[in-house]
Design an enzyme around this catalytic site. Sequence first.
Site, PDB file in Angstrom:
ATOM      1  NE  ARG A  62      -3.998  -1.950   2.227  1.00 43.86           N
ATOM      2  CZ  ARG A  62      -5.051  -2.021   1.436  1.00 43.86           C
ATOM      3  NH1 ARG A  62      -5.285  -1.027   0.594  1.00 43.86           N
ATOM      4  NH2 ARG A  62      -5.870  -3.042   1.466  1.00 43.86           N
ATOM      5  CE1 TYR A  66      -3.161   4.046   0.156  1.00 43.54           C
ATOM      6  CE2 TYR A  66      -1.742   3.622   2.053  1.00 43.54           C
ATOM      7  CZ  TYR A  66      -2.937   3.436   1.386  1.00 43.54           C
ATOM      8  OH  TYR A  66      -3.910   2.645   1.940  1.00 43.54           O
ATOM      9  CE1 TYR A  88     -17.486   6.899  -1.316  1.00 42.91           C
ATOM     10  CE2 TYR A  88     -15.946   5.079  -1.670  1.00 42.91           C
ATOM     11  CZ  TYR A  88     -17.198   5.637  -1.819  1.00 42.91           C
ATOM     12  OH  TYR A  88     -18.169   4.929  -2.466  1.00 42.91           O
TER      13      TYR A  88
END
Length: 257
Positions: A62, A66, A88
Amino acid sequence: MLACVGLGMTLGSHLTPLARSHIASADVVFVGVSDGVVEAWVRRMHADVRSLQPLYAEGKPRGETYREMADVMLAEVRAGRRVCGVFYGHPGVFAQAPHDAIARARAEGFDALMEPGVSSEDCLYADLGLDPGRVGCQHYGATQFMLHRRVVDTAAWLILWQVGLTGDLGEGRFDTDPRRLGILVDVLARDYPRDHRAIVYRAPTLPFERPRIEHIPLSALPGTPLGMAETLAIPPCRVLASDPDIRARLAAIDGPG
């Protein structure tokens, strides 16, 4: 110029006028949401909307994803364009890329800001009728909670975020499994009875959806279906212990002389 804004949780209901203004005035908009319907809705607001979702991949760390998200936004900022990153909920809550992109942009001398949005936490308080100021509230990512020894106050609420990713060590998992959830239950059992009832919660993302509010004993967590957006809310298992000495000292301040 870089602006990272939040859409809120429920499509069309939580977008602030200022966030909408940043989207409309941008030269290019990058969108990081996991729902294709929401992404399509953002595309209706701007002619140049670019999805960040393809940067995710199964098994890809991850942290790498990012960094790449920040890279693509900063490349446009360096080219002199007004850039808006749309995410979101709240763009600063469980969203590393906006924080990194803003910090890097400012370090390079560019204007950069974050516009808050309605987060899953805000929805949780409303849907569960939970006032964090009543007995207190502790918040942790589920995996982070497992990996570090925390001093848990069992007289307050404990909120574990991203429980649907429990046990992800940063290697790009998009789910969890009963074995990892079983370890989480073992960690929680240090402080809570295994039959203590908790709440599996998910905020609605579409206007016609209802929130998921499912009450289960902690022991049932490994067999409970969980998605990436699920949160575990654990009520207190003991009452607050008052401190009469501190109360007396405070009372004395208000007393005569």
